[in-house]
Design a protein around this motif. Structure first.
Motif, PDB file in Angstrom:
ATOM      1  N   GLU A  89       0.858  -1.195   0.000  1.00 17.48           N
ATOM      2  CA  GLU A  89       0.000   0.000   0.000  1.00 17.48           C
ATOM      3  C   GLU A  89       0.892   1.242   0.000  1.00 17.48           C
ATOM      4  O   GLU A  89       0.642   2.219   0.715  1.00 17.48           O
ATOM      5  CB  GLU A  89      -0.948  -0.032   1.208  1.00 17.48           C
ATOM      6  CG  GLU A  89      -1.854  -1.267   1.174  1.00 17.48           C
ATOM      7  CD  GLU A  89      -2.750  -1.425   2.391  1.00 17.48           C
ATOM      8  OE1 GLU A  89      -3.143  -0.403   2.968  1.00 17.48           O
ATOM      9  OE2 GLU A  89      -3.069  -2.580   2.740  1.00 17.48           O
ATOM     10  N   GLY A 109       0.023  -2.347  -3.937  1.00 14.00           N
ATOM     11  CA  GLY A 109      -1.076  -3.288  -3.700  1.00 14.00           C
ATOM     12  C   GLY A 109      -1.410  -3.468  -2.225  1.00 14.00           C
ATOM     13  O   GLY A 109      -0.676  -3.036  -1.343  1.00 14.00           O
ATOM     14  N   LYS A 110      -2.538  -4.118  -1.958  1.00 16.37           N
ATOM     15  CA  LYS A 110      -3.009  -4.353  -0.591  1.00 16.37           C
ATOM     16  C   LYS A 110      -2.029  -5.254   0.160  1.00 16.37           C
ATOM     17  O   LYS A 110      -1.549  -6.252  -0.378  1.00 16.37           O
ATOM     18  CB  LYS A 110      -4.380  -5.035  -0.631  1.00 16.37           C
ATOM     19  CG  LYS A 110      -5.502  -4.087  -0.988  1.00 16.37           C
ATOM     20  CD  LYS A 110      -6.123  -3.540   0.299  1.00 16.37           C
ATOM     21  CE  LYS A 110      -7.146  -2.450   0.043  1.00 16.37           C
ATOM     22  NZ  LYS A 110      -6.970  -1.286   0.906  1.00 16.37           N
ATOM     23  N   GLU A 139      -2.594  -7.428   2.380  1.00 18.36           N
ATOM     24  CA  GLU A 139      -3.106  -8.805   2.501  1.00 18.36           C
ATOM     25  C   GLU A 139      -2.736  -9.657   1.290  1.00 18.36           C
ATOM     26  O   GLU A 139      -2.697 -10.875   1.370  1.00 18.36           O
ATOM     27  CB  GLU A 139      -4.634  -8.810   2.674  1.00 18.36           C
ATOM     28  CG  GLU A 139      -5.123  -8.340   4.020  1.00 18.36           C
ATOM     29  CD  GLU A 139      -5.216  -6.814   4.123  1.00 18.36           C
ATOM     30  OE1 GLU A 139      -4.767  -6.113   3.177  1.00 18.36           O
ATOM     31  OE2 GLU A 139      -5.716  -6.323   5.151  1.00 18.36           O
ATOM     32  N   THR A 140      -2.482  -9.011   0.145  1.00 17.81           N
ATOM     33  CA  THR A 140      -2.091  -9.728  -1.072  1.00 17.81           C
ATOM     34  C   THR A 140      -0.579  -9.733  -1.255  1.00 17.81           C
ATOM     35  O   THR A 140       0.026 -10.762  -1.549  1.00 17.81           O
ATOM     36  CB  THR A 140      -2.731  -9.049  -2.313  1.00 17.81           C
ATOM     37  OG1 THR A 140      -4.118  -8.858  -2.051  1.00 17.81           O
ATOM     38  CG2 THR A 140      -2.552  -9.885  -3.552  1.00 17.81           C
ATOM     39  N   THR A 198      -4.610  -6.270   9.510  1.00 25.86           N
ATOM     40  CA  THR A 198      -3.627  -6.937   8.650  1.00 25.86           C
ATOM     41  C   THR A 198      -2.915  -8.038   9.427  1.00 25.86           C
ATOM     42  O   THR A 198      -2.649  -9.115   8.899  1.00 25.86           O
ATOM     43  CB  THR A 198      -2.578  -5.910   8.171  1.00 25.86           C
ATOM     44  OG1 THR A 198      -3.264  -4.833   7.556  1.00 25.86           O
ATOM     45  CG2 THR A 198      -1.622  -6.534   7.166  1.00 25.86           C
TER      46      THR A 198
END
Length: 288
Positions: A206, A236-237, A239-240, A272
């Motif tokens: 992020e 990107g997030k 979590e990914t 997270t």
């Protein structure tokens, strides 16, 4: 088997399939930090009020006093069986830790609440090691036990959450967001013998903007003298991005600051941190 005031690795074990992993990762940490291991097994005390309520139904059935005594005796027997089971679990755990090359092992058998006991014993611990799931959640593969979450939230020590199979960590993946918790994790990681000589990948998810780029460069500089460092800067997030980086490393250990967001946000959307513990197939070390 006495208690100690020197620092140790606190390993909380139960009769679940994760106990051997907890023992092996604790032994790995103990050897690198040159500390003893304290193996803790807690027999959860049955709530006395609940126990009496359970038996009071029998009185309602008109159970005679001799049968009532029999019920009380059976309750006592099951509690003795739990104590015996705990002794066996501790003895097996001690054997694993010793076979892994740790000579100084303390075993502690306690009654009470698991979380309260861990928090009480962690006072002199350098690191707390627990299994990803206890006996309650043995086969729920993506479930993180509520106990783990409560320990992590309440603990003031680094907590390492491990899987059932041991693989000696060869690579540290450091999830960095420049929050105060992450900066503390950075200081600990850069100087800790636990990770001496291991390559490090610093991940910022992020991420965008000059301030984040500068924070990542600063983090890289902290490690550079003692570790081979690579960096990942990704919009990107988390979590990914984080699980993807972990999956691409050989025998990784994920390090991150614990619960960086506000408690209220955690209650509403989860965090997270919890997501990482739930989804990453590697030991996760959380630093307050």
């Amino acid at each position: 088997m006495g208690e100690t005031n020197m620092e140790f690795i606190l390993a909380a074990i139960d009769a679940s399939a994760h106990a051997p992993g907890v023992c092996q990762y604790s032994a790995w940490a103990a050897k690198r930090l040159e500390m003893p291991v304290e193996l803790l097994h807690v027999v959860q005390r049955q709530d006395a009020v609940a126990a009496r309520r359970d038996l009071s139904g029998a009185i309602g059935l008109g159970v005679k006093s001799d049968l009532m005594e029999e019920l009380v005796r059976l309750s006592e027997q099951s509690s003795r069986a739990e104590i015996e089971k705990g002794r066996v679990v501790l003895a097996a755990g001690e054997q694993i830790v010793r076979e892994a090359g740790v000579t100084d092992v303390i075993t502690l058998h306690r009654h009470g609440g698991v979380i309260e006991t861990i928090l009480e014993r962690e006072e002199n611990a350098r690191l707390v090691v627990i299994g990803r799931r206890g006996t309650d959640h043995e086969y729920a593969t993506d479930h993180i036990g509520s106990m783990i979450e409560r320990v992590v939230r309440a603990s003031i020590k680094p907590v390492m959450i491990v899987s059932r199979t041991f693989a000696e960590p060869d690579h540290v993946v450091f999830a960095y967001d420049a929050s105060p918790a992450a900066k503390r994790a950075l200081e600990r990681l850069a100087n800790s013998p636990l990770f001496a000589g291991l390559p490090v990948t610093i991940v910022m998810a992020e991420a965008s903007g000059e301030a984040k780029v500068a924070a990542l460069k600063d983090a890289e500089a902290v490690f550079a003298p003692d570790h081979p460092v690579t960096t990942v800067f990704d919009p990107g997030k988390a979590e990914t991005v984080i699980p993807r980086v972990v999956a691409s490393a050989d025998n990784p250990l994920l390090l991150m600051g614990a619960y960086g967001h506000s408690p209220i946000r955690n209650l509403i959307v989860g965090s997270t941190t919890t997501e990482m513990i739930r989804t990453v197939h590697a030991p996760v070390l959380l630093v307050r």
